[in-house]
Design a protein around this motif. Structure first.
Motif, PDB file in Angstrom:
ATOM      1  N   TYR A 186       1.897  15.113  -0.879  1.00 21.18           N
ATOM      2  CA  TYR A 186       2.549  14.145   0.006  1.00 21.18           C
ATOM      3  C   TYR A 186       1.664  13.801   1.212  1.00 21.18           C
ATOM      4  CZ  TYR A 186       7.027  14.511  -2.448  1.00 21.18           C
ATOM      5  OH  TYR A 186       8.027  14.460  -3.392  1.00 21.18           O
ATOM      6  N   THR A 187       0.900  14.784   1.687  1.00 23.42           N
ATOM      7  CA  THR A 187      -0.002  14.547   2.811  1.00 23.42           C
ATOM      8  C   THR A 187      -1.061  13.524   2.422  1.00 23.42           C
ATOM      9  OG1 THR A 187       0.318  16.777   3.699  1.00 23.42           O
ATOM     10  CG2 THR A 187      -1.663  15.596   4.398  1.00 23.42           C
ATOM     11  N   LEU A 188      -1.635  13.674   1.227  1.00 23.75           N
ATOM     12  CA  LEU A 188      -2.618  12.706   0.744  1.00 23.75           C
ATOM     13  C   LEU A 188      -1.979  11.332   0.579  1.00 23.75           C
ATOM     14  CD1 LEU A 188      -4.551  14.753  -1.974  1.00 23.75           C
ATOM     15  CD2 LEU A 188      -5.436  13.936   0.212  1.00 23.75           C
ATOM     16  N   GLY A 189      -0.747  11.329   0.074  1.00 19.25           N
ATOM     17  CA  GLY A 189      -0.050  10.065  -0.138  1.00 19.25           C
ATOM     18  C   GLY A 189       0.291   9.334   1.143  1.00 19.25           C
ATOM     19  N   SER A 190       0.391  10.066   2.241  1.00 25.44           N
ATOM     20  CA  SER A 190       0.759   9.443   3.521  1.00 25.44           C
ATOM     21  C   SER A 190      -0.426   8.793   4.237  1.00 25.44           C
ATOM     22  CB  SER A 190       1.393  10.490   4.445  1.00 25.44           C
ATOM     23  OG  SER A 190       0.433  11.464   4.834  1.00 25.44           O
ATOM     24  N   VAL A 191      -1.631   9.046   3.749  1.00 31.17           N
ATOM     25  CA  VAL A 191      -2.829   8.485   4.405  1.00 31.17           C
ATOM     26  C   VAL A 191      -2.789   6.959   4.414  1.00 31.17           C
ATOM     27  CG1 VAL A 191      -5.339   8.238   4.260  1.00 31.17           C
ATOM     28  CG2 VAL A 191      -4.288  10.478   3.910  1.00 31.17           C
ATOM     29  N   ALA A 192      -2.502   6.356   3.265  1.00 31.37           N
ATOM     30  CA  ALA A 192      -2.473   4.889   3.183  1.00 31.37           C
ATOM     31  C   ALA A 192      -1.408   4.269   4.092  1.00 31.37           C
ATOM     32  CB  ALA A 192      -2.256   4.455   1.730  1.00 31.37           C
ATOM     33  N   PRO A 193      -0.148   4.741   4.057  1.00 37.10           N
ATOM     34  CA  PRO A 193       0.876   4.162   4.935  1.00 37.10           C
ATOM     35  C   PRO A 193       0.524   4.261   6.415  1.00 37.10           C
ATOM     36  CG  PRO A 193       1.903   5.478   3.237  1.00 37.10           C
ATOM     37  CD  PRO A 193       0.435   5.745   3.140  1.00 37.10           C
ATOM     38  N   LEU A 225      10.693   1.411   4.409  1.00 34.65           N
ATOM     39  CA  LEU A 225      11.365   0.838   3.247  1.00 34.65           C
ATOM     40  C   LEU A 225      10.525   1.030   1.989  1.00 34.65           C
ATOM     41  CD1 LEU A 225      13.785  -0.671   2.135  1.00 34.65           C
ATOM     42  CD2 LEU A 225      12.586  -2.814   2.579  1.00 34.65           C
ATOM     43  N   GLY A 226       9.214   0.874   2.115  1.00 32.77           N
ATOM     44  CA  GLY A 226       8.331   1.076   0.968  1.00 32.77           C
ATOM     45  C   GLY A 226       8.444   2.499   0.427  1.00 32.77           C
ATOM     46  N   THR A 227       8.523   3.462   1.346  1.00 29.55           N
ATOM     47  CA  THR A 227       8.666   4.858   0.953  1.00 29.55           C
ATOM     48  C   THR A 227      10.009   5.090   0.257  1.00 29.55           C
ATOM     49  OG1 THR A 227       7.281   5.595   2.804  1.00 29.55           O
ATOM     50  CG2 THR A 227       8.743   7.241   1.795  1.00 29.55           C
ATOM     51  N   ALA A 228      11.067   4.524   0.820  1.00 32.74           N
ATOM     52  CA  ALA A 228      12.407   4.686   0.252  1.00 32.74           C
ATOM     53  C   ALA A 228      12.478   4.102  -1.157  1.00 32.74           C
ATOM     54  CB  ALA A 228      13.442   4.020   1.153  1.00 32.74           C
ATOM     55  N   ILE A 229      11.921   2.918  -1.344  1.00 30.08           N
ATOM     56  CA  ILE A 229      11.926   2.272  -2.658  1.00 30.08           C
ATOM     57  C   ILE A 229      11.209   3.153  -3.680  1.00 30.08           C
ATOM     58  CG2 ILE A 229      11.023   0.330  -4.001  1.00 30.08           C
ATOM     59  CD1 ILE A 229      11.496  -1.428  -1.536  1.00 30.08           C
ATOM     60  N   SER A 230      10.060   3.688  -3.293  1.00 28.00           N
ATOM     61  CA  SER A 230       9.276   4.530  -4.193  1.00 28.00           C
ATOM     62  C   SER A 230      10.056   5.770  -4.613  1.00 28.00           C
ATOM     63  CB  SER A 230       7.968   4.953  -3.511  1.00 28.00           C
ATOM     64  OG  SER A 230       7.158   3.837  -3.239  1.00 28.00           O
ATOM     65  N   ILE A 231      10.677   6.439  -3.646  1.00 24.34           N
ATOM     66  CA  ILE A 231      11.423   7.662  -3.938  1.00 24.34           C
ATOM     67  C   ILE A 231      12.588   7.379  -4.883  1.00 24.34           C
ATOM     68  CG2 ILE A 231      12.945   9.414  -2.936  1.00 24.34           C
ATOM     69  CD1 ILE A 231      11.162   9.399  -0.456  1.00 24.34           C
ATOM     70  N   VAL A 232      13.342   6.338  -4.596  1.00 25.36           N
ATOM     71  CA  VAL A 232      14.518   6.009  -5.409  1.00 25.36           C
ATOM     72  C   VAL A 232      14.127   5.671  -6.847  1.00 25.36           C
ATOM     73  CG1 VAL A 232      16.359   4.320  -5.749  1.00 25.36           C
ATOM     74  CG2 VAL A 232      15.947   5.261  -3.474  1.00 25.36           C
ATOM     75  N   HIS A 273       0.832  -1.200   0.000  1.00 27.39           N
ATOM     76  CA  HIS A 273       0.000   0.000   0.000  1.00 27.39           C
ATOM     77  C   HIS A 273       0.871   1.256   0.000  1.00 27.39           C
ATOM     78  CE1 HIS A 273      -3.470  -2.521   0.757  1.00 27.39           C
ATOM     79  NE2 HIS A 273      -4.257  -1.453   0.801  1.00 27.39           N
ATOM     80  N   THR A 274       1.940   1.205   0.787  1.00 27.95           N
ATOM     81  CA  THR A 274       2.845   2.358   0.865  1.00 27.95           C
ATOM     82  C   THR A 274       3.541   2.597  -0.461  1.00 27.95           C
ATOM     83  OG1 THR A 274       3.257   2.019   3.221  1.00 27.95           O
ATOM     84  CG2 THR A 274       4.897   3.277   2.002  1.00 27.95           C
ATOM     85  N   ILE A 275       4.023   1.532  -1.074  1.00 25.79           N
ATOM     86  CA  ILE A 275       4.736   1.657  -2.340  1.00 25.79           C
ATOM     87  C   ILE A 275       3.847   2.238  -3.430  1.00 25.79           C
ATOM     88  CG2 ILE A 275       5.615   0.272  -4.262  1.00 25.79           C
ATOM     89  CD1 ILE A 275       7.247  -1.313  -2.314  1.00 25.79           C
ATOM     90  N   LEU A 276       2.619   1.755  -3.542  1.00 27.47           N
ATOM     91  CA  LEU A 276       1.713   2.275  -4.557  1.00 27.47           C
ATOM     92  C   LEU A 276       1.363   3.734  -4.285  1.00 27.47           C
ATOM     93  CD1 LEU A 276      -0.792  -0.675  -5.131  1.00 27.47           C
ATOM     94  CD2 LEU A 276       1.075   0.054  -6.600  1.00 27.47           C
ATOM     95  N   SER A 277       0.991   4.020  -3.045  1.00 27.55           N
ATOM     96  CA  SER A 277       0.580   5.373  -2.681  1.00 27.55           C
ATOM     97  C   SER A 277       1.707   6.388  -2.832  1.00 27.55           C
ATOM     98  CB  SER A 277       0.066   5.385  -1.235  1.00 27.55           C
ATOM     99  OG  SER A 277      -0.381   6.667  -0.866  1.00 27.55           O
ATOM    100  N   MET A 278       2.897   6.041  -2.340  1.00 30.61           N
ATOM    101  CA  MET A 278       4.021   6.979  -2.386  1.00 30.61           C
ATOM    102  C   MET A 278       4.623   7.090  -3.787  1.00 30.61           C
ATOM    103  SD  MET A 278       3.930   8.285   0.499  1.00 30.61           S
ATOM    104  CE  MET A 278       5.318   9.395   0.198  1.00 30.61           C
ATOM    105  N   THR A 279       4.538   6.042  -4.579  1.00 33.42           N
ATOM    106  CA  THR A 279       5.014   6.122  -5.964  1.00 33.42           C
ATOM    107  C   THR A 279       4.188   7.146  -6.725  1.00 33.42           C
ATOM    108  OG1 THR A 279       5.819   3.836  -6.043  1.00 33.42           O
ATOM    109  CG2 THR A 279       5.263   4.866  -8.141  1.00 33.42           C
TER     110      THR A 279
END
Length: 273
Positions: free
Chosen positions: A201-208, A224-231, A176-182
């Motif tokens: 980013y605030t909207l994207g943080s709701v799911a995580p 880690l999900g957030t880090a993967i998405s950003i990279v 969920h985090t990876i999809l939302s933050m991507t």
């Protein structure tokens, strides 16, 4: 999410049309090619990594390991707060991070950009598609490989069942985090205004965050999900920019550059703009 997104963009680059004499079919074909090249780039990029890339990888690894020391305590804290969390927040988090809503939202975004011939929206959607394919592949392989238990199953955070096909052992990292933050990171990159970025980013943080309250993931799963998405998003976005695939891309100097830091007793992600 879509309504808020378009509202935020009322005076932003995303709603500025680009005159294009190409047909809809030609534009779709071009975008499909760029999406394929973006996926190819992100999947083969590790073979071309330099020292700074390995430093980033090491920083993420060490940061995740250090953060894991508070996984159990933080999970207990978030789960205890769930009865006080508005149901609409939890429902929104579950839906925003689900694959169905994710792909429907991006499909709607792309169709809007395609039929209005808005290059920036098309590019944003291509960035999301390319990045999500790679991040989705990484998280799917990782979940099965590590087989980490979910918090709500009563085990400690150190419980792993490698190569498990059981859903309760598919916690690391958070899908969920990876999809939302991507999606959020890809969209935020198209804004020049810092407050618009904060809103996305605030909207994207709701799911995580909702996944922490529900006991579906540990804090390190989210991190880690957030880090993967950003990279991954940064890598694909830089590729599209350097190849001049889309001429209306926001200039790199106006974007936030995310850096991972792990020094002494400090762990974090720093945004430079």
């Amino acid at each position: 999410m879509c309504l808020v997104f378009f509202k935020l963009n009322a005076q932003e680059t995303l709603l500025k049309k680009t005159k294009d004499s190409s047909s809809i079919v030609q534009l779709a074909g071009y975008d499909a090619k760029q999406a394929f090249l973006g996926i190819k780039h992100s999947l083969t990029r590790p073979f071309h990594w330099k020292k700074k890339d390995f430093v980033t990888l090491g920083t993420i690894g060490l940061g995740t390991l250090a953060l894991s020391t508070i996984d159990d305590e933080s999970s207990h804290f978030f789960i205890r707060q769930e009865p006080n969390v508005p149901k609409i927040f939890q429902e929104a988090g579950t839906r925003f991070g689900s694959p169905q809503v994710y792909f429907i939202t991006n499909a709607g975004l792309y169709c809007f950009g395609l039929f209005t011939k808005n290059e920036t929206i098309r590019k944003t959607s291509v960035l999301i598609i390319s990045s999500s394919f790679t991040t989705g592949l990484i998280q799917s392989l990782s979940k099965t490989t590590f087989g980490r238990v979910r918090p709500k199953n009563g085990y400690k955070s150190t419980e792993f069942r490698f190569w498990s096909n059981e859903p309760q052992f598919h916690s690391f990292p958070s899908g969920h985090t990876i999809l939302s933050m991507t999606m959020s990171h890809a969209i935020a990159k198209q804004f020049g205004n810092i407050w618009s970025k904060v809103g996305v980013y605030t909207l994207g943080s709701v799911a995580p965050i909702s996944r922490l309250f529900s006991g579906a993931h540990w804090l390190t799963d989210i991190a880690l999900g957030t880090a993967i998405s950003i990279v991954v998003v940064d890598s694909v976005d830089k590729f599209l920019f350097n190849t001049n695939a889309y001429k209306n891309s926001l200039k790199q100097k106006n974007r936030i550059s995310w850096k991972f830091h792990f020094t002494g007793n400090k762990i974090g992600v720093v945004g430079l703009f």
